[in-house]
Motif scaffolding. Structure first.
Motif, PDB file in Angstrom:
ATOM      1  N   ILE A 149       2.528   3.508  11.379  1.00  0.00           N
ATOM      2  CA  ILE A 149       3.659   2.613  11.621  1.00  0.00           C
ATOM      3  C   ILE A 149       4.933   3.309  11.152  1.00  0.00           C
ATOM      4  N   ASN A 178       0.824  -1.210   0.000  1.00  0.00           N
ATOM      5  CA  ASN A 178       0.000   0.000   0.000  1.00  0.00           C
ATOM      6  C   ASN A 178       0.858   1.261   0.000  1.00  0.00           C
ATOM      7  N   GLY A 215      -2.748  -5.112  18.535  1.00  0.00           N
ATOM      8  CA  GLY A 215      -3.645  -5.921  19.355  1.00  0.00           C
ATOM      9  C   GLY A 215      -4.715  -6.515  18.472  1.00  0.00           C
ATOM     10  N   SER A 216      -5.979  -6.310  18.832  1.00  0.00           N
ATOM     11  CA  SER A 216      -7.048  -6.946  18.073  1.00  0.00           C
ATOM     12  C   SER A 216      -7.696  -5.994  17.077  1.00  0.00           C
ATOM     13  N   LEU A 259      -5.668  -7.538   3.731  1.00  0.00           N
ATOM     14  CA  LEU A 259      -5.797  -7.043   5.108  1.00  0.00           C
ATOM     15  C   LEU A 259      -7.046  -7.612   5.774  1.00  0.00           C
ATOM     16  N   SER A 303      -2.605   5.275   6.913  1.00  0.00           N
ATOM     17  CA  SER A 303      -1.820   4.042   7.072  1.00  0.00           C
ATOM     18  C   SER A 303      -2.062   3.094   5.914  1.00  0.00           C
ATOM     19  N   GLY A 304      -1.037   2.313   5.621  1.00  0.00           N
ATOM     20  CA  GLY A 304      -1.171   1.255   4.624  1.00  0.00           C
ATOM     21  C   GLY A 304      -1.777  -0.005   5.200  1.00  0.00           C
ATOM     22  N   GLY A 305      -2.084   0.007   6.493  1.00  0.00           N
ATOM     23  CA  GLY A 305      -2.700  -1.166   7.114  1.00  0.00           C
ATOM     24  C   GLY A 305      -1.829  -1.717   8.214  1.00  0.00           C
ATOM     25  N   GLY A 306      -2.365  -2.679   8.907  1.00  0.00           N
ATOM     26  CA  GLY A 306      -1.640  -3.274  10.029  1.00  0.00           C
ATOM     27  C   GLY A 306      -2.556  -3.340  11.219  1.00  0.00           C
ATOM     28  N   ARG A 307      -2.106  -4.074  12.231  1.00  0.00           N
ATOM     29  CA  ARG A 307      -2.960  -4.255  13.398  1.00  0.00           C
ATOM     30  C   ARG A 307      -2.170  -4.007  14.665  1.00  0.00           C
TER      31      ARG A 307
END
Lengths: 226, 135
Positions: free
Chosen positions: B61, A41, B93-94, A86, B87-91
């Motif tokens: 991030i 991304n 925790g939950s 994702l 953000s380009g994504g990611g996690r």
């Protein structure tokens, strides 16, 4: 004959062990997908950003502007794929939650070796990865502390910490306010052996909150009461 | 017709990717904003303390100090600052990093990649005065 790349299934391992291995594999795949999607991304963001800056200086009807529009539309099509990655990776939460109470019996044969080897310079025969390690730490600490104190009632929990490779392990003593020192010592010993560290957030707190930092950890949540 | 709230605003862009900072910076510069950049959360907080920007656009991030912690620190220093988390994504925790950012102080969130129209619109919306209920 087992397929290439698949380790032979040891029938002496309990079923929960294989359930854990499968969950671990899926968790690793999910982490990989998350990392790849994030990085892709960012690359797509670069492509769209640069293309749009160039396009702003062109005649909107020109061939070059049309080509840049195609580049941006292609990058956006790529983003549909990364967002699907994702979403798929996010669906693994149930696979990364371990019910320690159900696994205690399954690990009981393995954990004493891990306990005896804690602090030894060589890796223990039981090679667990980071999230299994958290399960083992919590379970093993409970067993060790219960054995030393000749009783049960020790409660432990492990959850993902605030940063990468961090987990919070909560060690609570039995009723009466006794401090579960052996549980903390165990967590520290295992953390050292695996190249990490463990610190009590507040040593005066009767419920010890131990910040466990390991090179990599992906467990969502684990808990046990023995 | 509402006046464009962007011209004259000071925008702090925080991202460890220089190419993304450059594109965002140009887009906001061409919209009449003044732009400053930072490559991570530590640098962003230092710049924030000195310049008091109107708007912060921050990646999540990043090295040194990640975006959610940076947003919380900025909101403690200046609750009125408008923050867009990207953000380009990611996690964490939950939850996704953008869900977490929204829950911990970001006024708006936007997933990468995006075109200029999307990010400019998101910031314009944040800057528009909130309407009091009629009646």
């Amino acid at each position: 004959m087992a397929p290439s790349g698949t380790p032979p299934r040891d029938p002496r391992r309990p079923a929960d062990w294989w359930r854990l291995v499968a969950a671990r594999r899926q968790a690793v795949e999910a982490q990989l997908a998350l990392g790849l999607a994030h990085d892709l991304n960012n690359l797509l963001a670069r492509i769209i950003g640069a293309a749009e800056l160039v396009q702003d200086g062109l005649d909107p009807g020109s061939d070059a502007a049309a080509d840049l529009e195609l580049i941006m539309a292609t990058a956006e099509a790529g983003a549909v794929i990364t967002h699907r990655m994702l979403a798929a990776a996010a669906g693994d939460d149930d696979l990364r939650a371990f019910d320690l109470t159900d696994m205690v019996e399954a690990f009981r044969a393995e954990i004493p070796d891990l306990v005896r080897d804690a602090g030894a310079p060589e890796p223990a025969p039981l090679m667990v990865a980071a999230d299994e390690l958290l399960v083992a730490v919590a379970t093993g600490a409970a067993l060790e502390a219960a054995r030393e104190r000749g009783g049960s009632g020790l409660s432990l929990g492990a959850s993902a910490g605030p940063g990468p490779g961090e987990a919070m392990v909560t060690v609570r003593g039995a009723a009466g306010g006794e401090r579960p020192e052996s549980g903390l010592d165990f967590v520290r010993a295992v953390a050292r052996r695996w190249g990490g560290r463990a610190e009590a957030a507040d040593p005066a707190d009767p419920a010890l909150i131990v910040r466990l930092v390991l090179p990599s950890a992906g467990v969502s949540e684990a808990s046990a009461t023995l | 017709m509402l006046q464009d709230p962007l011209p004259g605003k000071l925008v702090l862009i925080v991202d460890d990717d220089a190419a993304i900072r450059r594109a965002l910076g140009e887009w906001f510069h061409r919209s009449g904003c003044r732009v400053v950049e930072a490559a991570d959360g530590d640098e962003a907080l230092a710049t924030f303390g000195k310049l008091q920007p109107d708007v912060v656009i921050t990646d999540i991030i990043m090295p040194n100090r990640e975006g959610v912690e940076t947003i919380m620190a900025m909101k403690r220093l200046s609750p009125e600052v408008k923050v867009l988390a990207i953000s380009g994504g990611g996690r964490l925790g939950s939850g996704s990093v953008l869900e977490m950012a929204a829950g911990l102080g970001a006024d708006a969130v936007l997933a990468k990649p995006f075109r200029s129209a999307a990010v400019l619109e998101a910031v314009r919306t944040m800057l528009l005065p909130t309407q009091d209920p009629v009646g």
